[in-house]
Design an enzyme around this catalytic site. Structure first.
Site, mmCIF file in Angstrom:
data_model
loop_
_atom_site.group_PDB
_atom_site.id
_atom_site.type_symbol
_atom_site.label_atom_id
_atom_site.label_comp_id
_atom_site.label_asym_id
_atom_site.label_seq_id
_atom_site.Cartn_x
_atom_site.Cartn_y
_atom_site.Cartn_z
ATOM 1 N N LYS A 37 1.991 5.703 3.991
ATOM 2 C CA LYS A 37 2.762 6.195 2.837
ATOM 3 C C LYS A 37 2.673 7.711 2.684
ATOM 4 O O LYS A 37 3.638 8.353 2.267
ATOM 5 C CB LYS A 37 2.351 5.486 1.545
ATOM 6 C CG LYS A 37 0.928 5.736 1.092
ATOM 7 C CD LYS A 37 0.622 4.961 -0.179
ATOM 8 C CE LYS A 37 -0.780 5.220 -0.670
ATOM 9 N NZ LYS A 37 -1.832 4.752 0.257
ATOM 10 N N ARG B 40 -3.064 4.330 -9.174
ATOM 11 C CA ARG B 40 -3.776 3.363 -8.326
ATOM 12 C C ARG B 40 -4.066 2.053 -9.051
ATOM 13 O O ARG B 40 -4.438 1.068 -8.411
ATOM 14 C CB ARG B 40 -5.113 3.956 -7.857
ATOM 15 C CG ARG B 40 -4.985 5.057 -6.816
ATOM 16 C CD ARG B 40 -6.342 5.570 -6.424
ATOM 17 N NE ARG B 40 -6.256 6.719 -5.531
ATOM 18 C CZ ARG B 40 -6.239 6.645 -4.213
ATOM 19 N NH1 ARG B 40 -6.288 5.479 -3.629
ATOM 20 N NH2 ARG B 40 -6.184 7.735 -3.462
ATOM 21 N N ARG C 220 -11.921 -1.267 2.154
ATOM 22 C CA ARG C 220 -10.902 -0.491 1.430
ATOM 23 C C ARG C 220 -9.694 -1.361 1.108
ATOM 24 O O ARG C 220 -9.081 -1.230 0.040
ATOM 25 C CB ARG C 220 -10.485 0.728 2.252
ATOM 26 C CG ARG C 220 -11.580 1.782 2.355
ATOM 27 C CD ARG C 220 -11.215 2.885 3.326
ATOM 28 N NE ARG C 220 -10.122 3.709 2.858
ATOM 29 C CZ ARG C 220 -9.444 4.556 3.622
ATOM 30 N NH1 ARG C 220 -9.757 4.681 4.908
ATOM 31 N NH2 ARG C 220 -8.470 5.282 3.121
ATOM 32 N N ARG D 226 -7.789 5.060 15.566
ATOM 33 C CA ARG D 226 -7.750 6.510 15.324
ATOM 34 C C ARG D 226 -8.975 7.187 15.924
ATOM 35 O O ARG D 226 -10.080 6.643 15.897
ATOM 36 C CB ARG D 226 -7.727 6.797 13.820
ATOM 37 C CG ARG D 226 -6.430 6.470 13.120
ATOM 38 C CD ARG D 226 -6.580 6.784 11.652
ATOM 39 N NE ARG D 226 -5.359 6.542 10.890
ATOM 40 C CZ ARG D 226 -5.275 6.675 9.580
ATOM 41 N NH1 ARG D 226 -6.342 7.057 8.888
ATOM 42 N NH2 ARG D 226 -4.142 6.454 8.943
ATOM 43 N N ARG E 92 -14.169 7.927 13.142
ATOM 44 C CA ARG E 92 -14.798 8.247 11.855
ATOM 45 C C ARG E 92 -15.237 6.973 11.137
ATOM 46 O O ARG E 92 -14.624 5.917 11.301
ATOM 47 C CB ARG E 92 -13.815 9.029 10.971
ATOM 48 C CG ARG E 92 -13.569 10.443 11.441
ATOM 49 C CD ARG E 92 -12.592 11.174 10.553
ATOM 50 N NE ARG E 92 -11.290 10.523 10.509
ATOM 51 C CZ ARG E 92 -10.149 11.148 10.242
ATOM 52 N NH1 ARG E 92 -10.149 12.433 9.986
ATOM 53 N NH2 ARG E 92 -9.014 10.495 10.216
#
Length: 214
Positions: free
Chosen positions: A13, A88, A171, A127, A160
């Site tokens: 997003k 949120r 998350r 990633r 990471r």
């Protein structure tokens, strides 16, 4: 054109928000940027936010919304803006709606970039980041020329902690608990638009601009 971006962490997003801002000439506003600008500028709200952050606490909604309202009152927001990372939660959404109503304004679109959880875990765990120069890669979609080595500076690339599968799953759990109800909220407001975020980046953007208009 006032737009809210919705979607799970890793759904893309933020990338789409930047592309929208660029195409339509409106500012891309993220809560992180607002916090940094207010803290750096030493504003009253910025100092309040810093006090909470320094203690490892969440910044209260009224402080965050105060900073957000200050930001959208600036001259560059007269033609609209894209909100990325706020609201949120339902209370934040309700507070934003109420604050805008008092100004005789309302949001035009809430764009939900929809990606299944398993696709997000795969996407984010692929990633790789260079801690030296900040460049980012993906083992499938944007691989470096030499495996594990940054193209830009030659340093080693790392996975990471934020991108490890177990962290991503945590998350996502928080997202589903707190943020996904916003999809129902904005559907009831009549401004929700859902796009398939599993498509190629430019295809997703094409679907968004088909709704927003050329």
């Amino acid at each position: 054109m006032k737009i809210i971006m919705l979607g799970a962490p890793g759904a893309g997003k933020g990338t789409q928000a930047k592309k929208i801002a660029e195409k339509y000439g409106i500012p891309h506003i993220s809560t992180g940027d607002i916090f940094r600008a207010n803290i750096k500028g030493g504003t009253e709200l910025g100092m309040k936010a810093k006090a909470y952050m320094d203690q490892g606490q969440l910044v209260p909604d009224d402080v965050t919304i105060g900073m957000l309202l200050d930001r959208i009152s600036e001259a560059d927001c007269t033609g609209g803006y894209v909100l990325d990372g706020f609201p949120r939660t339902i209370p934040q959404a309700e507070s934003l709606t109420e604050a805008l109503n008092q100004r005789g304004e309302k949001m035009d679109y809430a764009i939900n970039v929809d990606v299944p959880d398993e696709a997000i875990v795969t996407r984010m765990s692929g990633r790789r980041a260079c801690l030296s120069c900040g460049a980012t890669y993906h083992v499938v979609y944007n691989a470096p020329k030499s495996e594990g080595i940054c193209d830009a500076c030659g340093e080693a690339l790392v996975l990471r902690d934020d991108d490890k599968p177990e962290t991503v799953q945590k998350r996502l759990t928080v997202y589903h608990d707190q943020t996904q109800p916003l999809i129902n909220y904005y559907q009831n407001e009549g401004i929700l638009v859902t796009v398939d975020g599993t498509k190629e980046l430019n295809e997703v953007f094409k679907d968004i601009t088909a709704v927003l208009g050329a």
